[in-house]
Design a protein around this motif. Structure first.
Motif, PDB file in Angstrom:
ATOM      1  N   ILE A 223      61.118  22.980  87.487  1.00 54.74           N
ATOM      2  CA  ILE A 223      62.186  21.883  87.537  1.00 54.74           C
ATOM      3  C   ILE A 223      63.041  22.119  86.528  1.00 54.74           C
ATOM      4  O   ILE A 223      63.029  22.777  85.351  1.00 54.74           O
ATOM      5  N   ASP A 224      64.396  21.524  86.817  1.00 53.44           N
ATOM      6  CA  ASP A 224      65.449  21.495  85.762  1.00 53.44           C
ATOM      7  C   ASP A 224      65.551  20.421  85.153  1.00 53.44           C
ATOM      8  O   ASP A 224      65.238  19.174  86.150  1.00 53.44           O
ATOM      9  N   ARG A 225      65.948  19.780  83.837  1.00 54.20           N
ATOM     10  CA  ARG A 225      66.238  18.638  83.301  1.00 54.20           C
ATOM     11  C   ARG A 225      67.401  18.503  82.823  1.00 54.20           C
ATOM     12  O   ARG A 225      67.934  19.496  82.043  1.00 54.20           O
ATOM     13  N   TRP A 226      67.967  17.388  82.912  1.00 53.51           N
ATOM     14  CA  TRP A 226      69.111  16.913  82.606  1.00 53.51           C
ATOM     15  C   TRP A 226      69.071  15.647  81.576  1.00 53.51           C
ATOM     16  O   TRP A 226      68.156  14.930  81.761  1.00 53.51           O
ATOM     17  N   ARG A 227      70.141  15.508  80.572  1.00 55.00           N
ATOM     18  CA  ARG A 227      70.009  14.326  79.797  1.00 55.00           C
ATOM     19  C   ARG A 227      71.390  13.732  79.816  1.00 55.00           C
ATOM     20  O   ARG A 227      72.554  14.343  80.106  1.00 55.00           O
ATOM     21  N   THR A 228      71.372  12.215  79.946  1.00 52.01           N
ATOM     22  CA  THR A 228      72.571  11.525  80.240  1.00 52.01           C
ATOM     23  C   THR A 228      72.591  10.539  79.105  1.00 52.01           C
ATOM     24  O   THR A 228      71.562  10.018  78.660  1.00 52.01           O
ATOM     25  N   ALA A 229      73.792  10.343  78.462  1.00 51.16           N
ATOM     26  CA  ALA A 229      73.802   9.308  77.589  1.00 51.16           C
ATOM     27  C   ALA A 229      75.452   8.421  77.872  1.00 51.16           C
ATOM     28  O   ALA A 229      76.298   9.134  77.985  1.00 51.16           O
ATOM     29  N   VAL A 230      75.318   7.549  77.195  1.00 54.37           N
ATOM     30  CA  VAL A 230      76.561   6.478  77.330  1.00 54.37           C
ATOM     31  C   VAL A 230      76.950   6.254  76.130  1.00 54.37           C
ATOM     32  O   VAL A 230      76.232   5.807  75.035  1.00 54.37           O
ATOM     33  N   HIS A 231      78.326   6.430  75.846  1.00 57.81           N
ATOM     34  CA  HIS A 231      78.888   6.355  74.583  1.00 57.81           C
ATOM     35  C   HIS A 231      80.010   5.214  74.773  1.00 57.81           C
ATOM     36  O   HIS A 231      80.853   5.166  75.838  1.00 57.81           O
ATOM     37  N   VAL A 232      80.275   4.072  74.155  1.00 55.88           N
ATOM     38  CA  VAL A 232      81.240   3.057  74.376  1.00 55.88           C
ATOM     39  C   VAL A 232      82.244   3.286  72.938  1.00 55.88           C
ATOM     40  O   VAL A 232      81.381   2.955  71.637  1.00 55.88           O
ATOM     41  N   ASP A 233      83.348   3.291  73.022  1.00 55.63           N
ATOM     42  CA  ASP A 233      84.228   3.475  72.028  1.00 55.63           C
ATOM     43  C   ASP A 233      83.869   4.656  71.072  1.00 55.63           C
ATOM     44  O   ASP A 233      83.949   4.029  69.666  1.00 55.63           O
ATOM     45  N   GLY A 234      83.050   5.607  71.400  1.00 59.13           N
ATOM     46  CA  GLY A 234      82.798   6.643  70.652  1.00 59.13           C
ATOM     47  C   GLY A 234      81.344   6.680  69.971  1.00 59.13           C
ATOM     48  O   GLY A 234      80.840   7.276  69.274  1.00 59.13           O
ATOM     49  N   ASN A 235      80.655   5.558  70.378  1.00 60.79           N
ATOM     50  CA  ASN A 235      79.524   5.089  69.499  1.00 60.79           C
ATOM     51  C   ASN A 235      78.422   5.153  70.754  1.00 60.79           C
ATOM     52  O   ASN A 235      78.683   4.563  71.797  1.00 60.79           O
ATOM     53  N   ALA A 236      77.411   5.618  70.550  1.00 64.30           N
ATOM     54  CA  ALA A 236      76.122   5.614  71.451  1.00 64.30           C
ATOM     55  C   ALA A 236      75.783   4.292  71.754  1.00 64.30           C
ATOM     56  O   ALA A 236      75.366   3.535  70.933  1.00 64.30           O
ATOM     57  N   ALA A 237      75.751   3.949  73.079  1.00 64.18           N
ATOM     58  CA  ALA A 237      75.164   2.683  73.538  1.00 64.18           C
ATOM     59  C   ALA A 237      73.746   2.615  73.600  1.00 64.18           C
ATOM     60  O   ALA A 237      72.948   3.565  73.934  1.00 64.18           O
ATOM     61  N   ALA A 238      73.037   1.579  72.943  1.00 63.57           N
ATOM     62  CA  ALA A 238      71.606   1.424  72.922  1.00 63.57           C
ATOM     63  C   ALA A 238      70.957   1.379  74.170  1.00 63.57           C
ATOM     64  O   ALA A 238      71.469   0.928  75.166  1.00 63.57           O
ATOM     65  N   ALA A 239      69.830   2.089  74.092  1.00 61.63           N
ATOM     66  CA  ALA A 239      68.882   2.125  75.286  1.00 61.63           C
ATOM     67  C   ALA A 239      69.760   2.711  76.360  1.00 61.63           C
ATOM     68  O   ALA A 239      69.469   2.457  77.696  1.00 61.63           O
ATOM     69  N   SER A 240      70.727   3.757  76.346  1.00 58.63           N
ATOM     70  CA  SER A 240      71.553   4.285  77.342  1.00 58.63           C
ATOM     71  C   SER A 240      71.187   5.905  77.598  1.00 58.63           C
ATOM     72  O   SER A 240      72.056   6.404  78.433  1.00 58.63           O
ATOM     73  N   THR A 241      70.169   6.427  76.859  1.00 58.78           N
ATOM     74  CA  THR A 241      69.927   7.691  77.368  1.00 58.78           C
ATOM     75  C   THR A 241      68.813   7.772  77.894  1.00 58.78           C
ATOM     76  O   THR A 241      67.502   7.488  77.681  1.00 58.78           O
ATOM     77  N   VAL A 242      68.823   8.482  79.232  1.00 58.39           N
ATOM     78  CA  VAL A 242      67.477   9.007  80.188  1.00 58.39           C
ATOM     79  C   VAL A 242      67.783  10.390  80.364  1.00 58.39           C
ATOM     80  O   VAL A 242      68.771  10.894  80.400  1.00 58.39           O
ATOM     81  N   GLU A 243      66.759  10.850  81.031  1.00 55.08           N
ATOM     82  CA  GLU A 243      66.503  12.368  81.520  1.00 55.08           C
ATOM     83  C   GLU A 243      66.450  12.382  83.074  1.00 55.08           C
ATOM     84  O   GLU A 243      65.601  11.610  83.714  1.00 55.08           O
ATOM     85  N   LEU A 244      67.121  13.260  83.644  1.00 58.58           N
ATOM     86  CA  LEU A 244      67.268  13.274  85.073  1.00 58.58           C
ATOM     87  C   LEU A 244      66.626  14.661  85.482  1.00 58.58           C
ATOM     88  O   LEU A 244      66.843  15.871  84.902  1.00 58.58           O
ATOM     89  N   ASN A 245      65.779  14.814  86.460  1.00 58.11           N
ATOM     90  CA  ASN A 245      64.716  15.962  86.862  1.00 58.11           C
ATOM     91  C   ASN A 245      65.115  16.425  88.178  1.00 58.11           C
ATOM     92  O   ASN A 245      64.998  15.540  89.203  1.00 58.11           O
ATOM     93  N   PHE A 246      65.322  17.520  88.361  1.00 58.78           N
ATOM     94  CA  PHE A 246      65.479  18.213  89.947  1.00 58.78           C
ATOM     95  C   PHE A 246      64.660  19.619  90.071  1.00 58.78           C
ATOM     96  O   PHE A 246      64.525  20.131  89.187  1.00 58.78           O
TER      97      PHE A 246
END
Length: 426
Positions: A223-246
């Protein structure tokens, strides 16, 4: 006897003159309907009378009838001017609750966001079902068009995208290099999303995509694995990082345990509420993705949340739908104008100002959607002109004048005969 016969003729001619004058006076009154005069002869007889020698007793006024023929349309700059093409009347209600009807569609928006005519009568509509269809079984209500829409904070985002399969891994294993917005080497792709806080003010969230594993083993399959993360105004948003698998076909793989010891395959990411930043609602980001051999591609991005909206336009469709458009791009169906019809419109009682009320002579009233069987359509941004034909009315004036003169002459002659009889000497 001839004197009184001529008198009825004079009265009839005067009535015809009055009706023609009224038609001419209202030739520029919007939606005015011309009137015609109906006369009948006066004839009296009895069983002992000889019908072959009986003479009429003059003329009587039977009635003044309105002709509800179509008037021409005149374009208007007011989008709430609505003209009826065909049969039908706009239903109104007065301040005292009286039900009224008119073909004059010169409407406006009052201070209470209600659609009214120049006299302040409220336009009435049937409530709409969830499918946007008029519910004719419900009592009619006032048509309201909101001037302002309140801001709607963003609470949900749905993203459908394609990730490049050939992207090189950043980091090793589960990815040991954290996403750093200031360092482009720590991520592959970005996606900017405009969101709205409680006050409708916009702010930007950026989603970063980082490939952290390539062809790693999972239950005997790579499998391949990607990580996604959300940043608001340059700061990482809490509980916003997950991994996607293909899998190797680019399809999502379920059941993969990520760094948080949970199944994170396409798990929803959360941008937590931040009262300090005027965000009382947590935002859920749902990502649906596949990998393929082409470049990064956003297939679809849908989100709720809008800034405050001000009314910029109102449009009335042929079928009566009243659609309001706001500065934030929202379009709403405020209601649907249905038309009232009567089996005998000539029986309606005139109230002045081109307003009518129902009577026992107007027959059965029914409502229908504009454009349906037997009911006219609507033209927004237009007025219906009077159906008065000036040329015809001038001819009627001349005819009534001649009738008046003729009856006056007959009365004069009758008076002369009477005078002759009185002056006769034996």
């Amino acid at each position: 006897m001839s004197f009184y016969t001529s008198l009825t003729g004079l009265n009839a001619a005067a009535a015809e003159l009055s009706v023609a004058s009224n038609n001419i006076a209202n030739s520029n009154t919007a939606s005015f309907k011309r009137s015609t005069v109906a006369f009948g002869d006066i004839f009296a007889s009895s069983a002992s009378s000889n019908s072959s020698t009986a003479m009429g007793g003059g003329v009587s006024l039977i009635g003044v009838n309105q002709e509800f023929s179509q008037g021409g349309l005149e374009l208007s700059d007011n989008s709430l001017d609505v003209a009826i093409t065909g049969d039908g009347f706009f239903p109104l209600v007065s301040a005292d609750g009286s039900e009224l009807y008119t073909r004059n569609g010169a409407f406006m928006l009052n201070d209470d966001n209600q659609i009214v005519n120049g006299a302040g009568h409220l336009l009435q509509v049937h409530p709409l079902t969830d499918d946007g269809i008029s519910d004719f079984n419900q009592a009619m209500v006032t048509l309201n068009v909101e001037r302002n829409l309140a801001a709607n904070p963003t609470a949900s985002i749905n993203v459908d995208l394609k990730l490049p399969d050939a992207a090189a891994v950043i980091g090793a294993g589960d990815g040991n290099i954290a996403i750093n917005p200031a360092d482009p080497t720590t991520y592959h792709e970005t996606q900017s999303i405009t969101l709205f806080d409680d006050a409708g003010e916009s702010y930007t969230a950026v989603v970063y995509y980082q490939k952290i594993a390539d062809n790693i083993d999972f239950n005997g399959a790579p499998i391949d694995r990607w990580r996604t993360a959300v940043h608001v105004d340059g700061n990482a948003a809490a509980a916003s990082t997950v991994e996607l698998n293909f899998d190797q076909n680019g399809a999502a793989v379920a059941g993969v345990i990520g760094a948080n010891n949970a199944d994170e395959t396409f798990a929803a990411q959360t941008i937590a509420a931040s009262p300090v930043d005027a965000r009382s609602t947590a935002i859920t980001l749902n990502v649906s993705a596949i990998t393929h051999t082409k470049n990064f591609e956003i297939i679809e991005q849908a989100q709720d949340g809008l800034p405050k909206g001000d009314l910029v336009n109102i449009n009335v469709a042929e079928n009566g739908a009243v659609v309001s458009t706001y500065s934030n791009g929202v379009q709403k169906v405020a209601g649907r104008i249905n038309l009232a019809t009567f089996t005998s419109a000539q029986g309606l009682s005139q109230q002045g100002n081109t307003i009518y009320s129902a009577t026992g002579s107007s027959g059965t009233r029914s409502y229908g959607e504009p454009g349906s069987s037997g009911i006219g359509t609507l033209a927004g941004g237009a007025k219906e002109r009077s159906n008065v034909d000036i040329t015809e009315e001038l001819v009627n004036l001349i005819s009534a004048q001649r009738n008046f003169q003729s009856n006056a002459k007959a009365m004069e002659t009758s008076g002369a005969l009477t005078s002759t009889l009185i002056n006769m000497r034996g």
